[in-house]
Design an enzyme around this catalytic site. Structure first.
Site, PDB file in Angstrom:
ATOM      1  N   ASP A 149      21.836 -26.193 -52.593  1.00 49.38           N
ATOM      2  CA  ASP A 149      20.752 -27.101 -52.249  1.00 49.38           C
ATOM      3  C   ASP A 149      19.572 -26.687 -53.126  1.00 49.38           C
ATOM      4  OD1 ASP A 149      19.079 -28.970 -51.216  1.00 49.38           O
ATOM      5  OD2 ASP A 149      19.495 -28.539 -49.124  1.00 49.38           O
ATOM      6  N   TRP A 150      18.648 -27.606 -53.302  1.00 51.61           N
ATOM      7  CA  TRP A 150      17.595 -27.390 -54.298  1.00 51.61           C
ATOM      8  C   TRP A 150      16.706 -26.200 -53.911  1.00 51.61           C
ATOM      9  CZ3 TRP A 150      21.060 -30.350 -55.743  1.00 51.61           C
ATOM     10  CH2 TRP A 150      21.010 -31.123 -56.885  1.00 51.61           C
TER      11      TRP A 150
END
Ligand code: BGC
Length: 776
Positions: free
Chosen positions: A250-251
């Site tokens: 995930d970012w």
């Protein structure tokens, strides 16, 4: 030669089928063998916020990813004010209410086409996390509280997108059920709960649809970040389920990058400025990360990168009108009719004057806030659509509340007047943007006070009140008994207003069913005591009992149960049949049932199959959804629906054997129209081929020795030697004493016998027994 052949194939096949014909893994392996250590490490993180790195000298392309999931949010960097316009479809909680994987697939196909048109290789979705609490800030972006429903919808969605030569990123793996402290907290979940509740949607979709990528979550699982959790990534995703694609963070979810490579994290997103690439190089040089391991990771990553790039189709133009129509069709099938007293809906054409109350009728809430927010190609509102469709009726509008959801005396007075002058009132209510978003959880299940007040006040002056709700998750309804109809429209996407008008006017017969329970009170929910946890640890103490599994076990009456939804027609269920009533779990077990449309118009019904174990060896839910099918039936039509059961449908996850297990015994197969309306039952006696394989240890209990077939004889001897009795009890008194003793001994670990046998039972005895019983 090989190259020429492939080129020739490429000329005759479309880019996508060409991509299918190529062995990208072999290509990737070859490229990896030509790379420097630095080049390999460089591929393990992105180039920009959304793209991966290219290596020109080797012809390695960059690929582009974007959110997702219910539309495209393609933008430059993190500025989303200018993202490309794209069709905004209903969000996940709505889509799952369709209970229609084929429809999810159609929507996925359209998203794939839009991705191709915008040169996007990976669409960041779907989100398949379980709804542990109705307060989860991203519940609108997730499918369900039930893993089978979430898994099947995810499979449809993934197959749809990927059929267009565009990859998906199923997210957020794993146990990511709250927004509070989402980047640091630890979801503490036992192994059984993970396997029965939080894993299966991921597992089903990996096995059946092979998403090109899976996105690991921000949170820790039992103390270890998902991005460096070998149990999650190596062991489950890749090892047990066989993911062929790659894992993307995930970012900003990376903690220690080199550990991540070891654990199975392929790609870090977004770009981290080379900082983490250096860490990988250092780890290889120091010998803490094997270069061969890095090679495996880069090979997986490259295989998908090459395939994704080859699958790109040039010159695709989106038919925006067609996609808007599809969005309306999907949205119509997601709407759940929760209440319809005296068949007040569909609206009768004889109605002359209808009051439309509530700003959402003009300015709909149609998607959630955060990374999934897309810029729609157009927005349809329900008021305009109703006016267009019901020409003989006059609709008069009162705004009712402002964008924050607040009302005032003047707005209420106007709405009351409007309601008094009308034959029927439709109140549009729900959750404004500020109530529900990625990044924070809700504090309660309430609608804004202004919305609740508006509904209650108009209900005092007109009995024909229809409430239409636009929200992404379950809400409380203090006015439930004061209104005639409730239409749950969820966040229906850009065409949602049209879909609402379709359902209200009867152009579409509602067929949505709740994919989550609507509890009556927050206090009734399984996580009421501690959600969201804010001390760094989210303890999933309710275990497997979330959603209906909890409400059923506790016999709590919800406002509306899981699987529930009305139609403008009616259905009857009959003739449940099994091909066998006694079988091995490995046998083909088939259950069929007849469902009939007993009303006057065509409609769709979701036939739901739940399994109940009569006598379980561990605590199990009352009933668990295992299969479902949506069937379209003309008025009076009857169809037979058939389900193939699998051994997994009877199994539970045994935390001692760390595997799925089935206990021989009776299972009820229950079929009906919701988790709380299961009129048909067929009992099947199952002979297990998958009894839990338990290794008995020094600490195993007497009762475990009694249960295991290998040790029953030894058990008898142990009991006898403990009591000193050398014969079986005969008299009533002896029998009573023996059974009392047996009950006392049942929960005693066998090693205690060493201490309590007065020296008769020795370490050698114990070792011998354990060796004998664990032999097979
Ligand atoms: C979200 C993801 C999203 C990513 C990229 C993260 O904050 O959790 O769902 O795909 O950002 O926008």
């Amino acid at each position: 030669m090989k190259k020429i052949i492939l080129l020739l194939i490429g000329l005759t096949l479309s880019s996508q089928s060409y991509a299918q014909a190529v062995d990208y893994r072999a290509k990737a392996k070859k490229l990896v063998s030509q790379m420097t250590l630095e080049e390999k490490a460089s591929l393990c993180s992105g180039e920009t916020a959304w793209s991966t790195k290219a290596i020109t000298r080797l012809g390695i392309p960059s690929i582009f990813m974007t959110d997702g999931p219910h539309g495209l949010r393609k933008a430059e960097g993190f500025d989303f004010t200018n993202s490309v316009p794209s069709t905004c479809f209903p969000t996940a909680s709505a889509l799952a209410s369709s209970w229609n994987p084929a429809l999810a697939q159609k929507m996925g196909e359209a998203l794939g086409i839009e991705s191709q048109a915008n040169d996007v290789q990976i669409l960041l979705g779907p989100g398949v996390n379980m709804k542990r609490s109705p307060l989860g800030g991203r519940n609108f972006e997730y499918f369900s509280e039930d893993p089978v429903l979430a898994g099947k919808i995810a499979i449809g969605f993934i197959n749809g997108v990927q059929s267009q030569g565009v990859g998906t990123s199923m997210k957020h793996f794993a146990a990511n059920s709250q927004e509070a402290e989402r980047m640091s907290n630890s979801s503490n979940v036992d192994e059984r709960t993970l396997n029965e509740i939080y894993f299966p949607a991921f597992e089903m979709a990996v096995k059946e649809a092979q998403p090109w990528t899976v996105m690991c979550s921000y949170n820790k699982l039992n103390g270890t970040y998902a991005s460096e959790n070998s149990y999650l990534l190596n062991q489950m995703l890749k090892g047990k389920w066989g993911l062929q694609g790659f894992v993307v963070s995930d970012w900003g979810a990376v903690n220690e990058r080199a550990l991540g490579v070891g654990a199975g994290l392929h790609l870090e997103m977004p770009a981290s400025g080379g900082f983490n690439d250096k860490k990988i190089v250092e780890a290889v040089k120091k010998g803490t990360l094997a270069e061969a391991r890095l090679d495996e990771i880069v090979t997986d990553l490259l295989a998908i990168t090459l395939k994704a790039k080859d699958s790109h189709k040039k010159g695709i133009v989106v038919d925006k009108i067609k996609h808007n129509e599809l969005a309306r069709q999907v949205s119509g099938e997601c709407i759940v009719l929760l209440k319809n007293d005296n068949a007040i809906l569909p609206l009768q054409s004889a109605l002359k004057k209808i009051a439309i109350v509530g700003d959402f009728a003009k300015n709909p809430r149609y998607q959630g806030a955060g990374s999934s927010q897309v810029r729609p190609t157009q927005i349809v509102n329900a008021l305009n659509e109703l006016q267009k469709m019901a020409k003989g009726t006059q609709f008069s509008f009162s705004t009712g509340y402002n964008t924050a959801g607040e009302t005032d005396d003047a707005k209420i007075a106007e709405a009351i007047q409007n309601a008094k002058n009308s034959e029927l009132v439709i109140v549009f209510a729900g959750l404004p943007d500020s109530y529900e978003s990625e990044g924070f959880d809700r504090n309660n299940m309430d609608l804004p006070a202004g919305h609740n007040k508006l509904i209650s006040e108009v209900a005092k002056v007109n009995k024909n009140i229809v409430v239409v709700l636009m929200n992404g998750a379950a809400v409380s309804m203090p006015w439930k008994n004061d209104v005639a109809a409730i239409v749950e429209a969820y966040l229906g996407g850009q065409a949602g207003g049209g879909a609402i008008a379709d359902v209200l006017t009867g152009r579409v017969n509602p067929s949505g069913k709740l994919s989550e329970t609507f509890p009556a009170r927050l206090e009734d929910t399984p996580t009421a005591m501690d959600f969201p946890s804010k001390d760094g640890n989210a303890n999933y103490g309710e275990g497997i009992f979330i959603g209906y599994r909890y409400y059923d076990k506790k016999k709590i009456e919800p406002n509306f149960p899981f699987g529930y939804g009305l139609s403008y027609t009616s259905f009857s269920y009959s003739d449940i049949k099994a091909n066998t009533t006694a079988a091995k779990d490995s046998d083909a077990i088939t259950i069929s049932v007849k469902v009939k449309n007993t009303g006057k118009i065509a409609g769709k019904e979701v036939v739901q199959l739940y399994v109940h174990e009569q006598e379980s060896e561990v605590s199990r839910p009352e009933n668990e959804l295992k299969h479902f099918e949506k069937v379209a039936l003309l008025a009076g039509e009857e169809k037979t629906v058939t389900f193939q059961l699998t051994s997994r449908d009877f199994a539970y996850f045994n935390s001692k054997s760390h595997d799925w297990a089935i206990k021989s015994g009776k299972f009820d197969i229950l079929i009906g129209s919701s988790s709380r309306n299961l009129p048909l039952k067929q009992t099947i006696t199952i002979e297990s081929t998958k009894a839990a394989k338990i290794v008995l240890t020094r600490e195993s209990l007497f009762k475990e020795f009694k249960k295991s077939p290998n040790s029953q004889a030894i058990y008898e001897q142990l009991v006898q030697s403990f009591t000193g009795a050398n014969k079986k009890p005969e008299t009533e008194d002896e029998k009573k004493a023996a059974s009392f003793l047996e009950a006392m001994l049942a929960d005693m670990p066998i090693n205690k016998f060493l201490l309590l046998s007065g020296g008769k039972f020795t370490e050698e005895n114990l070792d011998g027994i354990l060796k004998a019983v664990n032999q097979n």
